[in-house]
Enzyme design. Structure first.
Site: not given
Length: 317
Positions: A130-131, A201
């Site tokens: 995700h990062e 996100e």
């Protein structure tokens, strides 16, 4: 379109910064605020990542000090076609993580010790993916600059509380106007942060889950991190509120108004989106590809040397 919207929102933050400067010091205050904003944007481009990492007491680790963690980031970066980012560890019991840096060539990924202790390897891979998705999407520069300007707006509003209330009606706010500015300016900055952060996100969740091929592991990680964040305080994040949107899950405890003022989408909505993605692509599990390095179990765990008594300090060892 996403880049255009982000540029408009950043311009809105700068305009808000100038507006607060005008309310405090009139036309000259607005000009000074514009100059300060320009300098801040330039400084943020080159140094905001170092500033944010320092704010959160993050220290860099490598293959010697945290071999499993670094190897995992290395594998995921290779899968995404990214340069190897720097890897940082925050000595913090709350599980969480963020990425920063002006571009993929100067990116950094930071995780807390709590994340490595509380999550499984597959869940940690989902968080790191995700990062790295934020890095690949060039979100990190925008989100870091946003944190810098939003924090400055809050500080400028506080400054106005001391120096704005004594001015006359022609050049200042008066006591009531100053109090209103102190309350409303940070809220306005937070709303812009929310607009920048929330859609990013969802995009990072999807790209990260596709990278690992295991959306359910990321969903499980989000559930664990969100639950822990409500009970385990992150003192550094509580002191630097403007950086909250950088983390994968809101690090501030007691956030029960998610849909109104949170910088993140609700965890339930994110998990639902990942469930739909899992149904679409399946969940084959995260495992080494032919070119990926092996991950043998190590007595030291994934992120450092064993403790004084040699106990395992991480979830993979």
């Amino acid at each position: 379109m996403n880049c255009l919207r982000t540029a408009i929102l950043l311009a809105g933050l700068t305009a808000l910064f100038m507006g607060v400067g005008y309310l405090i010091g009139g036309g000259s205050g607005a000009v000074i605020a514009l100059l300060v904003a320009a300098v801040m944007n330039l400084a943020s481009y080159w140094n905001a990542d170092k500033l944010v990492l320092a704010m959160h007491d993050a220290h860099e680790v490598d293959e010697t000090t945290a071999p499993e963690l670094v190897h995992l980031v290395q594998d995921l970066a290779r899968r995404d076609g990214l340069p190897m980012p720097r890897v940082y560890l925050m000595d913090n019991p709350q599980p969480n993580a963020f990425a920063t840096g002006r571009n993929p060539e100067h990116a950094a990924v930071a995780v807390t010790s709590g994340l490595l202790q509380m999550l499984s390897r597959e869940e940690i891979a989902g968080v790191l993916a995700h990062e790295l998705a934020h890095v690949r999407n060039h979100d990190t520069l925008t989100m870091t600059i946003t944190a810098t300007i939003a924090g400055a707006i809050s500080m400028l509003a506080q400054f106005g509380l001391f120096f704005g209330g004594s001015r006359d009606n022609n050049s200042g706010l008066g006591v009531i106007g100053t109090l209103a500015m102190v309350i409303l300016a940070p809220i306005a900055a937070m709303i812009v942060q929310m607009a920048i952060s929330r859609t990013r996100e969802y995009a990072a969740d999807e790209l990260g889950a596709r990278t690992t091929g295991q959306p359910d592991a990321l969903a499980s990680a989000l559930a664990k991190i969100s639950a822990a964040a409500q009970t385990i305080e992150n003192p550094t994040a509580e002191r630097t509120l403007a950086t909250a949107h950088l983390f994968i899950v809101n690090p501030l405890t007691g956030q029960r108004m998610d849909n109104l003022f949170s910088t993140h989408p609700s965890t339930e909505n994110r998990i639902a989106a990942l469930a739909r993605l899992a149904a679409e692509i399946g969940s084959g599990g995260y495992g080494p590809r032919p070119s990926a390095p092996a991950y043998p179990r190590r007595p030291a765990g994934p992120w450092g040397s064993p403790g004084a008594r040699g106990e395992n300090r991480g979830p993979w060892g």
